[in-house]
Design a protein around this motif. Structure first.
Motif, PDB file in Angstrom:
ATOM      1  N   THR A  97       0.831  -1.206   0.000  1.00  0.00           N
ATOM      2  CA  THR A  97       0.000   0.000   0.000  1.00  0.00           C
ATOM      3  C   THR A  97       0.872   1.264   0.000  1.00  0.00           C
ATOM      4  O   THR A  97       0.428   2.343  -0.401  1.00  0.00           O
ATOM      5  CB  THR A  97      -0.972  -0.043   1.205  1.00  0.00           C
ATOM      6  OG1 THR A  97      -1.665  -1.296   1.161  1.00  0.00           O
ATOM      7  CG2 THR A  97      -1.989   1.074   1.174  1.00  0.00           C
ATOM      8  N   GLY A 122     -12.167   4.565   2.686  1.00  0.00           N
ATOM      9  CA  GLY A 122     -11.860   3.394   3.532  1.00  0.00           C
ATOM     10  C   GLY A 122     -10.506   3.565   4.172  1.00  0.00           C
ATOM     11  O   GLY A 122      -9.566   2.829   3.903  1.00  0.00           O
ATOM     12  N   THR A 123     -10.395   4.554   5.062  1.00  0.00           N
ATOM     13  CA  THR A 123      -9.071   5.010   5.516  1.00  0.00           C
ATOM     14  C   THR A 123      -8.406   4.088   6.534  1.00  0.00           C
ATOM     15  O   THR A 123      -7.186   4.084   6.673  1.00  0.00           O
ATOM     16  CB  THR A 123      -9.173   6.460   6.055  1.00  0.00           C
ATOM     17  OG1 THR A 123      -7.871   7.020   6.149  1.00  0.00           O
ATOM     18  CG2 THR A 123      -9.838   6.522   7.422  1.00  0.00           C
ATOM     19  N   GLY A 124      -9.180   3.292   7.284  1.00  0.00           N
ATOM     20  CA  GLY A 124      -8.574   2.366   8.266  1.00  0.00           C
ATOM     21  C   GLY A 124      -7.760   3.128   9.293  1.00  0.00           C
ATOM     22  O   GLY A 124      -8.265   4.041   9.967  1.00  0.00           O
ATOM     23  N   CYS A 127      -3.490   5.527   7.216  1.00  0.00           N
ATOM     24  CA  CYS A 127      -2.124   5.523   6.676  1.00  0.00           C
ATOM     25  C   CYS A 127      -1.999   6.279   5.350  1.00  0.00           C
ATOM     26  O   CYS A 127      -1.065   7.080   5.179  1.00  0.00           O
ATOM     27  CB  CYS A 127      -1.582   4.106   6.560  1.00  0.00           C
ATOM     28  SG  CYS A 127      -2.589   3.004   5.555  1.00  0.00           S
ATOM     29  N   ASP A 145     -14.596   6.401   6.421  1.00  0.00           N
ATOM     30  CA  ASP A 145     -14.617   4.977   6.768  1.00  0.00           C
ATOM     31  C   ASP A 145     -15.955   4.652   7.425  1.00  0.00           C
ATOM     32  O   ASP A 145     -16.537   5.497   8.109  1.00  0.00           O
ATOM     33  CB  ASP A 145     -13.472   4.595   7.716  1.00  0.00           C
ATOM     34  CG  ASP A 145     -13.111   3.118   7.593  1.00  0.00           C
ATOM     35  OD1 ASP A 145     -12.021   2.811   7.072  1.00  0.00           O
ATOM     36  OD2 ASP A 145     -13.925   2.258   7.997  1.00  0.00           O
ATOM     37  N   VAL A 146     -16.396   3.440   7.185  1.00  0.00           N
ATOM     38  CA  VAL A 146     -17.665   2.997   7.754  1.00  0.00           C
ATOM     39  C   VAL A 146     -17.492   2.669   9.243  1.00  0.00           C
ATOM     40  O   VAL A 146     -18.475   2.613   9.989  1.00  0.00           O
ATOM     41  CB  VAL A 146     -18.169   1.776   6.936  1.00  0.00           C
ATOM     42  CG1 VAL A 146     -17.423   0.513   7.294  1.00  0.00           C
ATOM     43  CG2 VAL A 146     -19.648   1.608   7.013  1.00  0.00           C
ATOM     44  N   GLY A 172     -18.972   7.100   7.459  1.00  0.00           N
ATOM     45  CA  GLY A 172     -20.012   6.940   6.430  1.00  0.00           C
ATOM     46  C   GLY A 172     -19.796   5.731   5.556  1.00  0.00           C
ATOM     47  O   GLY A 172     -18.707   5.152   5.512  1.00  0.00           O
ATOM     48  N   ASP A 173     -20.848   5.395   4.855  1.00  0.00           N
ATOM     49  CA  ASP A 173     -20.828   4.281   3.923  1.00  0.00           C
ATOM     50  C   ASP A 173     -20.501   4.847   2.541  1.00  0.00           C
ATOM     51  O   ASP A 173     -21.348   5.459   1.898  1.00  0.00           O
ATOM     52  CB  ASP A 173     -22.209   3.611   3.956  1.00  0.00           C
ATOM     53  CG  ASP A 173     -22.338   2.484   2.945  1.00  0.00           C
ATOM     54  OD1 ASP A 173     -21.368   2.228   2.204  1.00  0.00           O
ATOM     55  OD2 ASP A 173     -23.404   1.860   2.900  1.00  0.00           O
ATOM     56  N   GLY A 174     -19.285   4.656   2.097  1.00  0.00           N
ATOM     57  CA  GLY A 174     -18.879   5.129   0.773  1.00  0.00           C
ATOM     58  C   GLY A 174     -19.091   6.619   0.594  1.00  0.00           C
ATOM     59  O   GLY A 174     -18.661   7.427   1.418  1.00  0.00           O
ATOM     60  N   ASN A 190      -7.753   1.644  -0.902  1.00  0.00           N
ATOM     61  CA  ASN A 190      -7.388   0.240  -0.807  1.00  0.00           C
ATOM     62  C   ASN A 190      -8.616  -0.439  -0.202  1.00  0.00           C
ATOM     63  O   ASN A 190      -8.677  -0.655   0.992  1.00  0.00           O
ATOM     64  CB  ASN A 190      -6.153   0.102   0.096  1.00  0.00           C
ATOM     65  CG  ASN A 190      -5.822  -1.339   0.415  1.00  0.00           C
ATOM     66  OD1 ASN A 190      -6.200  -2.253  -0.322  1.00  0.00           O
ATOM     67  ND2 ASN A 190      -5.129  -1.562   1.523  1.00  0.00           N
ATOM     68  N   ALA A 213     -14.766  -6.037   8.157  1.00  0.00           N
ATOM     69  CA  ALA A 213     -15.184  -4.981   7.211  1.00  0.00           C
ATOM     70  C   ALA A 213     -14.004  -4.476   6.379  1.00  0.00           C
ATOM     71  O   ALA A 213     -14.208  -3.826   5.350  1.00  0.00           O
ATOM     72  CB  ALA A 213     -15.809  -3.815   7.965  1.00  0.00           C
ATOM     73  N   ALA A 214     -12.791  -4.771   6.816  1.00  0.00           N
ATOM     74  CA  ALA A 214     -11.626  -4.341   6.050  1.00  0.00           C
ATOM     75  C   ALA A 214     -11.225  -5.380   5.010  1.00  0.00           C
ATOM     76  O   ALA A 214     -10.403  -5.103   4.130  1.00  0.00           O
ATOM     77  CB  ALA A 214     -10.455  -4.077   6.998  1.00  0.00           C
ATOM     78  N   PHE A 224     -16.568  -3.526  -4.129  1.00  0.00           N
ATOM     79  CA  PHE A 224     -16.183  -2.116  -3.970  1.00  0.00           C
ATOM     80  C   PHE A 224     -15.697  -1.503  -5.281  1.00  0.00           C
ATOM     81  O   PHE A 224     -15.858  -0.316  -5.513  1.00  0.00           O
ATOM     82  CB  PHE A 224     -15.128  -1.960  -2.870  1.00  0.00           C
ATOM     83  CG  PHE A 224     -15.750  -2.045  -1.499  1.00  0.00           C
ATOM     84  CD1 PHE A 224     -16.276  -0.918  -0.883  1.00  0.00           C
ATOM     85  CD2 PHE A 224     -15.863  -3.264  -0.853  1.00  0.00           C
ATOM     86  CE1 PHE A 224     -16.882  -0.995   0.367  1.00  0.00           C
ATOM     87  CE2 PHE A 224     -16.471  -3.353   0.393  1.00  0.00           C
ATOM     88  CZ  PHE A 224     -16.986  -2.217   1.006  1.00  0.00           C
ATOM     89  N   ARG A 227     -18.705  -0.620  -7.268  1.00  0.00           N
ATOM     90  CA  ARG A 227     -19.333   0.557  -6.683  1.00  0.00           C
ATOM     91  C   ARG A 227     -18.526   1.815  -7.017  1.00  0.00           C
ATOM     92  O   ARG A 227     -19.095   2.841  -7.415  1.00  0.00           O
ATOM     93  CB  ARG A 227     -19.342   0.319  -5.170  1.00  0.00           C
ATOM     94  CG  ARG A 227     -20.319   1.130  -4.445  1.00  0.00           C
ATOM     95  CD  ARG A 227     -20.445   0.564  -3.052  1.00  0.00           C
ATOM     96  NE  ARG A 227     -20.885   1.632  -2.183  1.00  0.00           N
ATOM     97  CZ  ARG A 227     -20.996   1.515  -0.882  1.00  0.00           C
ATOM     98  NH1 ARG A 227     -20.704   0.384  -0.282  1.00  0.00           N
ATOM     99  NH2 ARG A 227     -21.406   2.530  -0.163  1.00  0.00           N
TER     100      ARG A 227
END
Ligand SMILES: C[S@@+](CC[C@H](N)C(=O)[O-])C[C@H]1O[C@@H](n2cnc3c(N)ncnc32)[C@H](O)[C@@H]1O
Length: 283
Positions: A97, A122-124, A127, A145-146, A172-174, A190, A213-214, A224, A227
């Protein structure tokens, strides 16, 4: 017990538990505990461990033997030279990544005039967003991020690297949290890309400790990408780029998904093992 004996005993235990590179893992845990670079252990083989050190090492090695990831035990991972705190709330950032981050900041730094804008989908741990913010001090980053727990960790990581003011973290979701008139120079992600049924076959370190979820990309792992291919265009500036990491072997299908939605695929980049892992596309 000496340092050398501790390494040998821990290696034996970890190997029995099926941990890969058991000796290296034992050394990394001991080096972490003794707060010294791993190579310095080699100059300290005869040093006797204090009873408290032996107890602490035993505990760490036991947890590693239960396949808890090394990074969860040491509490952080190096990403693009930045120390990123990790825990069970977010995916442990992977070395490949870093290549995505590099593509991202190279693109942002070509843009004029600043400030450029980027969305990390989807920042997790944060990073990618943090690496972009550090490398491009003029850039404004939005990170979504969800998972509220992942966002809390990402926020702490941003503060640690003094870029909290540059990054807006959104739960949030997307794209649900965005208004349709918002657009970015770069959308970077990612996303989860493991086919649901394959999750059970992954190494315990990933399967049991990275958040579901990741990992879970739906039945074929590509939910994804479909989407993003459908929805991301309206959030991208005319000369903007989307940059996505994907799993080994998914390149052909992902290219097709994006081309079917009329994206222009500009490049597919390889990882250190020469496997296609990053898609770069424009509208
Ligand atoms: C593979 S992880 C990547 C984390 C980090 N960007 C990295 O590269 O290490 C995917 C992230 O996407 C998030 N995610 C999953 N579904 C999502 C959704 N519907 N909307 C926003 N984020 C989502 C997960 O919570 C997870 O943090």
């Amino acid at each position: 017990m000496t340092v050398l004996e501790a390494i040998q005993k821990s290696t034996e235990f970890l190997a029995k538990k099926g941990v890969e590179s058991a000796r290296l893992q034992a050394e990394l845990l001991l080096a972490h505990l003794l707060k010294m670079p791993r190579m310095k252990l080699y100059l300290s083989f005869e040093r006797a461990l204090a009873p408290a050190e032996t107890d602490a090492l035993r505990e760490l090695v036991k947890r590693r033997g239960r396949r808890e990831p090394l990074q969860h035990l040491t509490g952080s991972v190096s990403f693009c030279g930045l120390e990123i705190a990790v825990n069970r709330q977010a995916l442990v950032p992977r070395p490949e990544t870093e290549l995505l981050a590099e593509q991202g900041w190279q693109f942002l730094s070509t843009l004029n005039p600043q400030p450029s804008t980027a969305l990390d989908f989807g920042t997790g741990t944060g990073c990618l967003a943090i690496a972009l913010a550090v490398k491009c001090p003029g850039a404004k980053i939005t990170a979504v991020d969800v998972s509220a727990e992942a966002l809390a960790l990402a926020g702490e990581n941003a503060t640690r690297h003094n870029v909290a003011g540059q990054i807006q973290f959104l739960p949030g979701d997307g794209f649900a949290a965005f208004s349709t008139d918002e657009s970015f120079d770069l959308i970077i992600s990612n996303p989860p890309y493991i086919p649901t049924a394959e999750i059970a076959t992954l190494q315990p370190e990933v399967r049991d400790f990275d958040p579901r979820a990741a990992l879970d990309g739906g039945a074929d792992g590509l939910d994804f990408y479909r989407r993003l291919a459908r929805e991301a265009k309206s959030f991208l500036k005319p000369d903007g780029r989307i940059m996505l990491e994907f799993g080994d072997g998914q390149d052909g299908t992902i290219r097709n998904i994006f081309e079917a939605e009329k994206w222009i695929v500009e490049a597919v980049k390889e990882d250190y093992a020469h496997r296609a892992r990053i898609l770069i596309a424009r509208k």
